[in-house]
Every structure is written in C-alpha cells, then in structure tokens.
Enzyme design. Structure first.
Site, short mmCIF file in Angstrom:
data_model
loop_
_atom_site.label_atom_id
_atom_site.label_comp_id
_atom_site.label_asym_id
_atom_site.label_seq_id
_atom_site.Cartn_x
_atom_site.Cartn_y
_atom_site.Cartn_z
N GLU A 96 -21.59 23.20 -0.36
CA GLU A 96 -21.24 23.46 -0.86
C GLU A 96 -20.86 25.69 -0.26
O GLU A 96 -21.83 25.98 0.00
CB GLU A 96 -22.66 24.10 -2.09
CG GLU A 96 -22.34 24.08 -3.20
CD GLU A 96 -23.86 24.18 -3.97
OE1 GLU A 96 -23.91 24.64 -5.31
OE2 GLU A 96 -24.60 23.53 -3.25
N TRP A 97 -20.02 25.70 -1.20
CA TRP A 97 -19.31 26.94 -1.12
C TRP A 97 -20.12 27.89 -2.13
O TRP A 97 -20.89 27.38 -3.33
CB TRP A 97 -18.47 27.20 -1.14
CG TRP A 97 -17.48 28.73 -1.29
CD1 TRP A 97 -17.28 29.24 -2.20
CD2 TRP A 97 -17.39 29.50 0.19
NE1 TRP A 97 -17.14 30.93 -1.89
CE2 TRP A 97 -17.01 30.50 -0.43
CE3 TRP A 97 -17.94 29.76 1.21
CZ2 TRP A 97 -17.14 31.97 0.19
CZ3 TRP A 97 -17.83 30.02 1.79
CH2 TRP A 97 -16.59 31.85 1.70
N ILE A 98 -21.05 28.74 -1.00
CA ILE A 98 -22.30 29.93 -2.49
C ILE A 98 -21.22 31.16 -1.74
O ILE A 98 -21.00 31.72 -0.86
CB ILE A 98 -23.25 29.73 -1.98
CG1 ILE A 98 -24.09 28.11 -1.92
CG2 ILE A 98 -24.32 30.54 -2.59
CD1 ILE A 98 -24.36 27.63 -2.63
N ASP A 199 -37.16 30.00 9.60
CA ASP A 199 -36.52 31.03 10.42
C ASP A 199 -35.89 31.76 8.69
O ASP A 199 -35.40 32.34 8.84
CB ASP A 199 -35.14 30.13 10.40
CG ASP A 199 -34.47 30.92 12.22
OD1 ASP A 199 -35.17 32.32 11.99
OD2 ASP A 199 -33.11 30.80 11.88
P1 ADP Z 1 -25.84 30.82 12.26
O1 ADP Z 1 -26.17 28.96 11.40
O2 ADP Z 1 -24.58 30.92 13.09
O3 ADP Z 1 -26.89 31.55 11.77
P2 ADP Z 1 -25.84 30.04 9.23
O4 ADP Z 1 -26.06 29.19 8.33
O5 ADP Z 1 -26.61 31.38 9.06
O6 ADP Z 1 -24.93 30.12 10.06
O7 ADP Z 1 -24.07 31.22 8.35
C1 ADP Z 1 -23.52 32.36 8.60
C2 ADP Z 1 -23.21 33.67 7.47
O8 ADP Z 1 -22.23 32.27 6.73
C3 ADP Z 1 -24.43 33.38 6.59
O9 ADP Z 1 -25.25 34.77 7.30
C4 ADP Z 1 -23.31 33.43 5.17
O10 ADP Z 1 -22.81 35.12 4.92
C5 ADP Z 1 -22.60 32.49 5.20
N1 ADP Z 1 -23.00 31.68 4.42
C6 ADP Z 1 -23.74 30.34 5.11
N2 ADP Z 1 -23.91 29.75 3.85
C7 ADP Z 1 -22.81 30.09 3.57
C8 ADP Z 1 -22.63 28.96 2.18
N3 ADP Z 1 -23.10 27.48 1.78
N4 ADP Z 1 -21.70 29.42 1.31
C9 ADP Z 1 -20.95 30.71 1.72
N5 ADP Z 1 -21.39 31.04 3.17
C10 ADP Z 1 -22.54 30.46 3.74
#
Ligand code: ADP
Length: 293
Positions: A96-98, A199
């Site tokens: 889901e896009w947040i 984490d």
């Molecule tokens: P990684 O596994 O590479 O560390 P993350 O899951 O932490 O990646 O996601 C990287 C970045 O993308 C997050 O810090 C956040 O800013 C953005 N992000 C993560 N999940 C979402 C989401 N569901 N919708 C929009 N942005 C997201």
C-alpha cells in the site's frame, strides 16, 4: 534498473496482487538503505514497490510475514502488502502507498500504539522463521528463555558473522565472548515475549493520511520490548512525546538503563558487520563498560 525491467516487474507484482488494471506510472523514489524503491500507479490504485536485484533467500517473504504479524495485533498501523516474490533477479514486495503530513500528535500516537503493540504477547521468544537484520541473516528459534535467545541467537549470531568476516577478532572477540558468559547479570530470563518490530529506528516509521504513523520494514520477533525502545535511542530521532506516550501506556522497567546498551550492542554489531569499522569504537565502549578493560 532499466525502464523495461521496472515495468515488467511492476506488472508481475500487480498481477500477483490481483490488480489487472492499467499501469499508468512508475517512478523510482529515494529508498531506504537496502532496496530500490518505486512509486507505482494503476488506473485503480497507488502502490509502493521494493526491489532487490540479489535478495537472499526468503528476504521479502520474511518482511511480508513481519508486516502481517504486526498488523494482526490491531494496534499500530502497518501498510497492507499485496504480493511478493523471492525469485532470484525478480524479487519484489508490493504494498500500500502511504503518504501524509505529520500532525502535532503523530509521535504521541506512535508511542501509544507501539506500547499497545508491546502489550500483545506470543508464547515464546524469538521466531520460528529465520529473518534478516538489514541484509544479514538472523537465525531464529522459539525459546521460553529470553536470556538464552538474546545471548545465543542475537549477540551470538553477530559474533559468529563478525569472526567470519574479520570485523570481530582479538580483544574485541575476547570481551564479547566474556560478556556472553556474564549476560545473566543484566539480561532478564523471563519477561513477556512482546510482538516487536525488531528494526525500530527513525527511518522505519512513516506518516500516512491524517498524520497517522505507520511502521514499515520490520525484522519481526517476540521478545523483551525494551529491545525496540533501546534501538530508538541508539540513532535518535524520536521526540520526548514518543517516550512520554509510550511510558504512559506501558512504563519501561527499572532495569531499562542497565540493559539498554546491551540491546543497542546487537544493532551496533550488525552495523559493524555490515558497514565496517566506523561502528567499532561504539561496540568497544559498551564491551568495556560491561566486562572491563
Ligand atoms: P529498505 O528496506 O530499503 O530500508 P524501507 O522499507 O525502509 O526500505 O523503505 C524506504 C523508504 O521508502 C522509507 O524510509 C519510506 O520513506 C518509504 N516508504 C516505505 N514504505 C512506504 C510505503 N508503503 N508508502 C510510501 N513510502 C514508503
């Protein structure tokens, strides 16, 4: 990643996630430390997609299971995921896009909801599946004894990786081995096995509609909740509102300050093993504090 591959993967992810509508937009966004990240839009919906060219075994499966277990507590908000794949070269996670603006009470809500998450308990410590911390494997087991799980499976597994990689040797290795023998002085044996994010640093929560905080990127386990809170303090970025709200719902125990550096040590060792010697002095400082010079 080139455009054709990006589109092919996005279409695969969407089909697996049962969205058969047209792909309208896909663009790279600044991701986290490990994966490439994309904003994906179809005529029906918006998504966040993570991709890793060389993900280790069950990498996104492990993240997806963690997201689901956190969500099932019905406490803190977590994005839905729609599909994942761990096929070599084709691994992705579609969710889901947040998006949203932080509100004045966002961090207080986060503190309250993480405390509520921590009030949801499993039967034992650890986890039945192996997981990852960053890209490092995190072997797991379910054990009734937190001290044994944390010593053997957390500090012990980082010690093993560090010895193999040469980042833990000589005095550092001796001290860490000595610490493992003495760990019962500070780490509790029987505490409630809370649902943990695993984490939980400031980069792993994001803001959604209405200022609602969402947890992302878990490395799930059941364990002492003070592990999650100790990690928030290691790299900082959480406001006093967060801690006040957390403590109001579920006060930290009296042993928190004594055990905190040992919980932080796990994350420092993982960083040392992943990113190298810049984390060495912080590791050594904690070792000296607990086992002396
Ligand atoms: P990684 O596994 O590479 O560390 P993350 O899951 O932490 O990646 O996601 C990287 C970045 O993308 C997050 O810090 C956040 O800013 C953005 N992000 C993560 N999940 C979402 C989401 N569901 N919708 C929009 N942005 C997201």
């Amino acid at each position: 990643m080139n455009r054709t591959k990006m589109e092919r993967l996005a279409k695969l992810a969407l089909e697996n996630g049962r969205d058969y509508s047209e792909l309208v937009e896909i663009k790279p966004i600044r991701g986290g430390s490990i994966n490439e990240a994309f904003y994906v839009r179809t005529t029906e919906n918006e998504y966040f997609m993570k991709f890793h060219a060389d993900a280790p075994k069950d990498f996104f499966k492990s993240e997806a299971i963690g997201l689901r277990l956190l969500k099932e507590t019905n406490t803190v908000s977590v994005p839905n995921y729609y599909s994942y794949s761990d096929q070599p070269g084709n691994s992705f996670l579609l969710m889901e896009w947040i998006e949203g603006e932080e509100a004045p009470d966002t961090e207080a809500i986060l503190g309250r909801k993480v405390a509520q998450l921590h009030q949801c308990y499993g039967r034992m410590h650890g986890f039945h599946n192996d997981t990852y911390i960053g890209l490092l494997p995190q072997p797991n087991k379910l054990l009734p004894n937190w001290l044994e799980y944390f010593g053997t499976y957390r500090l012990g597994s980082q010690l093993k990786i560090g010895v193999e990689r040469g980042s833990i040797s000589g005095e550092r290795r001796n001290k860490l081995e000595k610490l493992l023998q003495l760990l019962d002085k500070w780490v509790p044996t029987f505490v409630e096995p809370s649902h943990l994010h695993g984490d939980f640093y400031h980069g792993n929560w994001i803001v959604g509609p209405g200022g609602e905080p969402f947890l992302v990127d878990p490395s799930f386990l059941y364990g002492d909740r003070q592990l999650d809170i100790a990690f928030t303090e290691l790299f900082g970025g959480f406001s006093q509102d967060f801690y006040d709200a957390y403590n109001e719902v579920y006060p930290l125990r009296d042993d928190y300050e004594d055990v905190k550096p040992l919980y932080q040590l796990y994350y420092l060792l993982a960083h040392l093993n992943m990113f190298g010697e810049s984390y060495g002095p912080s590791v050594d400082k904690i070792l000296v504090r607990y086992v002396g010079d």
